[in-house]
Write a protein that holds these residues in place. Structure first.
Motif, short mmCIF file in Angstrom:
data_model
loop_
_atom_site.label_atom_id
_atom_site.label_comp_id
_atom_site.label_asym_id
_atom_site.label_seq_id
_atom_site.Cartn_x
_atom_site.Cartn_y
_atom_site.Cartn_z
N GLY A 176 0.93 -5.04 -3.38
CA GLY A 176 -0.39 -5.08 -3.99
C GLY A 176 -0.58 -3.89 -4.92
O GLY A 176 0.07 -2.85 -4.77
N ARG A 177 -1.46 -4.05 -5.92
CA ARG A 177 -1.71 -3.00 -6.91
C ARG A 177 -3.10 -2.41 -6.71
O ARG A 177 -4.11 -3.12 -6.78
N VAL A 178 -3.11 -1.10 -6.45
CA VAL A 178 -4.36 -0.37 -6.22
C VAL A 178 -4.59 0.58 -7.39
O VAL A 178 -3.69 1.35 -7.75
N VAL A 179 -5.76 0.51 -7.98
CA VAL A 179 -6.15 1.40 -9.07
C VAL A 179 -7.30 2.26 -8.59
O VAL A 179 -8.30 1.74 -8.07
N ILE A 180 -7.17 3.57 -8.75
CA ILE A 180 -8.18 4.51 -8.25
C ILE A 180 -8.67 5.36 -9.41
O ILE A 180 -7.88 5.98 -10.14
N LEU A 181 -9.98 5.41 -9.58
CA LEU A 181 -10.60 6.22 -10.63
C LEU A 181 -11.05 7.53 -10.01
O LEU A 181 -12.00 7.57 -9.24
N GLY A 182 -10.34 8.61 -10.31
CA GLY A 182 -10.68 9.91 -9.76
C GLY A 182 -9.66 10.36 -8.73
O GLY A 182 -9.33 9.62 -7.80
N ALA A 183 -9.16 11.59 -8.89
CA ALA A 183 -8.15 12.13 -7.98
C ALA A 183 -8.69 13.31 -7.19
O ALA A 183 -7.94 14.20 -6.80
N LEU A 185 -3.65 8.42 -0.72
CA LEU A 185 -2.79 8.74 0.42
C LEU A 185 -2.61 7.53 1.33
O LEU A 185 -1.49 7.18 1.71
N VAL A 186 -3.73 6.86 1.65
CA VAL A 186 -3.66 5.71 2.55
C VAL A 186 -2.99 4.52 1.87
O VAL A 186 -2.15 3.84 2.46
N ALA A 187 -3.36 4.26 0.61
CA ALA A 187 -2.76 3.13 -0.12
C ALA A 187 -1.26 3.31 -0.28
O ALA A 187 -0.48 2.36 -0.13
N ALA A 188 -0.83 4.54 -0.57
CA ALA A 188 0.60 4.81 -0.73
C ALA A 188 1.33 4.61 0.60
O ALA A 188 2.43 4.05 0.63
N ALA A 189 0.73 5.08 1.69
CA ALA A 189 1.36 4.93 3.00
C ALA A 189 1.50 3.47 3.40
O ALA A 189 2.45 3.10 4.10
N LEU A 190 0.57 2.63 2.93
CA LEU A 190 0.67 1.20 3.21
C LEU A 190 1.78 0.53 2.41
O LEU A 190 2.21 -0.58 2.73
N GLY A 191 2.21 1.21 1.35
CA GLY A 191 3.28 0.65 0.53
C GLY A 191 2.83 -0.01 -0.75
O GLY A 191 3.63 -0.63 -1.45
N ALA A 192 1.54 0.12 -1.10
CA ALA A 192 1.02 -0.48 -2.33
C ALA A 192 1.52 0.28 -3.56
O ALA A 192 1.97 1.43 -3.47
N GLU A 193 1.46 -0.38 -4.71
CA GLU A 193 1.68 0.29 -5.99
C GLU A 193 0.35 0.90 -6.40
O GLU A 193 -0.64 0.19 -6.60
N VAL A 194 0.31 2.22 -6.52
CA VAL A 194 -0.94 2.95 -6.70
C VAL A 194 -0.96 3.64 -8.06
O VAL A 194 -0.02 4.36 -8.42
N THR A 195 -2.04 3.44 -8.81
CA THR A 195 -2.25 4.15 -10.07
C THR A 195 -3.57 4.90 -9.97
O THR A 195 -4.61 4.31 -9.66
N VAL A 196 -3.51 6.21 -10.19
CA VAL A 196 -4.69 7.07 -10.08
C VAL A 196 -5.00 7.66 -11.45
O VAL A 196 -4.10 8.21 -12.11
N PHE A 197 -6.26 7.58 -11.85
CA PHE A 197 -6.68 8.13 -13.13
C PHE A 197 -7.54 9.38 -12.93
O PHE A 197 -8.42 9.41 -12.08
N ASP A 198 -7.24 10.41 -13.73
CA ASP A 198 -8.04 11.63 -13.72
C ASP A 198 -7.73 12.38 -15.01
O ASP A 198 -6.80 12.03 -15.73
N ARG A 199 -8.51 13.44 -15.27
CA ARG A 199 -8.25 14.27 -16.46
C ARG A 199 -7.67 15.63 -16.09
O ARG A 199 -7.40 16.44 -16.98
N ASP A 200 -7.51 15.87 -14.80
CA ASP A 200 -7.00 17.15 -14.32
C ASP A 200 -5.51 17.00 -14.01
O ASP A 200 -5.14 16.26 -13.09
N GLY A 250 6.98 7.81 -4.59
CA GLY A 250 7.44 7.12 -5.78
C GLY A 250 6.61 5.92 -6.16
O GLY A 250 6.75 5.40 -7.27
N ASN A 251 5.74 5.45 -5.26
CA ASN A 251 4.88 4.31 -5.57
C ASN A 251 3.51 4.74 -6.09
O ASN A 251 2.59 3.92 -6.19
N VAL A 252 3.36 6.03 -6.42
CA VAL A 252 2.08 6.53 -6.94
C VAL A 252 2.28 7.08 -8.35
O VAL A 252 3.16 7.92 -8.58
N THR A 253 1.46 6.61 -9.28
CA THR A 253 1.48 7.07 -10.67
C THR A 253 0.15 7.73 -10.99
O THR A 253 -0.91 7.16 -10.69
N GLY A 254 0.19 8.91 -11.59
CA GLY A 254 -1.03 9.59 -12.02
C GLY A 254 -1.13 9.56 -13.53
O GLY A 254 -0.20 9.99 -14.22
#
Length: 351
Positions: free
Chosen positions: A168-175, A184-199, A211-215
């Motif tokens: 599954g693909r999880v998109v998170i606005l804000g880190a 943290l939880v989505a990555a541990a479940l094994g999802a493909e995680v994309t997190v957006f932030d400016r920092d 490796g399944n988390v992209t910032g």
């Protein structure tokens, strides 16, 4: 100082501001503590436990407010609270007034002083918001994962996938704290995680989760593309005291696949997704453009035992300062005042 801890009356809110051990600390320093009967019940703390800690247990809200000058509660005052508040009260709680202009006007009319947990700022840290953001971030993934189940109206997706099955693909606005815990939880479940932030530093921490988390930097075009393919979209944007900015438009929500899920943690500050609106745990979700939206404004209220313990520990040091003479000379406390004797004073509410 006479301190009152009322029973929370927001829909299905089970938290209480202080555990009995924290009450005992306040009593040891000579403060009078009044607790409304049943205030700790949903969190697993009996009236007897508060009485043993030194509090006076009061039979009803009217008596509690009449005996107390400093009111310490979890959520913002609602109708049943407002009728007991007077100009002599100081309210110390989560307020989120930027998203609640009507409540702001009511507090002004009463003429009281209100200090927001969420506007206690020690440098870049928000010590009273952080523990609830921890919980909300973790719950966002747990709840979102459940809402993706077909019987819940979702697309019938196992968020973490399994061998031979797409993730599954999880998109998170804000880190920040909430977004980081969601990642943290989505990555541990094994999802493909994309997190957006400016920092960049926050994005580096997200990438280090696995490796399944992209910032990614929060460019509008990049967000739109990620939202289009998201199975679970989590909004976790925060500017202390201010109303959240809509980073996801209604058009972006329309582009999502039917059965996808949105959990907007920022809903108590107005939400960072245009189609979000506040809900509560009696009717937590609604569907718009084929997408399930979860907009509960008191997410940690679902786990009151854990949330109360975390919140009480965070509140106590600040409450001890607030209950002492000369608290207005403390810059952090003075800077957290939202309404002072009926006048709106916090910069985030004035701009």
């Amino acid at each position: 100082m006479d301190i009152g801890i009322p029973k929370e009356i927001k829909v299905l809110e089970g938290r209480v501001a202080l555990v009995p051990a924290a009450v005992a600390e306040l009593c040891r320093f000579g403060h009078g503590v009044f607790v409304e009967t049943g205030a700790g019940q949903a969190s697993g703390y009996s009236d007897a436990a508060y009485a043993q800690a030194g509090a006076q247990v009061v039979d009803n809200a009217a008596g509690l407010y009449a005996h107390s000058r400093l009111i310490v509660k979890v959520k913002e005052p609602v109708a049943g609270d407002l009728e007991h508040l007077t100009r002599d009260h100081i309210v110390f709680s989560y307020l989120h007034l930027a998203a609640l202009p009507e409540l702001t006007r009511e507090l002004q009319a009463i003429g009281l002083t209100a200090i927001g947990f969420e506007t206690i700022a020690a440098g870049r840290q928000l010590p009273l918001l952080a523990p609830m953001s921890d919980i909300a971030g973790r719950l966002a993934v747990q709840i979102g994962s459940n809402l993706l189940y077909r019987p819940q109206g979702g697309k019938g997706l196992l968020l973490g996938g399994l061998p031979g099955v797409e993730r599954g693909r999880v998109v998170i606005l804000g880190a920040g704290v909430a977004g980081g815990n969601a990642a943290l939880v989505a990555a541990a479940l094994g999802a493909e995680v994309t997190v957006f932030d400016r920092d960049r530093e926050k994005l580096a921490r997200m990438r280090a989760l696995g490796g399944n988390v992209t910032g990614l930097h929060s460019y509008g075009e990049s967000i739109a593309e990620a939202v289009r393919g998201a199975d679970l979209l989590i909004g976790a944007i925060l500017v202390p005291g201010k109303k959240a900015t809509h980073l996801v438009s209604e058009a972006m929500v329309k582009s999502m696949q039917a059965g996808s899920v949105i959990v907007d943690i920022a809903v108590d500050q107005g939400g960072c997704i245009e189609t979000t609106r506040p809900t509560d745990y009696s009717q937590p979700t609604f569907e718009q453009h084929g997408v399930t939206h979860f907009g509960v404004t008191n997410m940690p209220g679902a786990v009151p035992r854990s949330a109360t313990q975390a919140l009480s520990a965070a509140i106590l040091p600040w409450l001890e300062r607030l209950a002492a003479p000369g608290w207005r000379e403390e810059p952090i406390l003075a800077g957290a005042v939202n309404v002072d004797a009926g006048k709106v004073v916090h910069p985030a509410l004035l701009g």
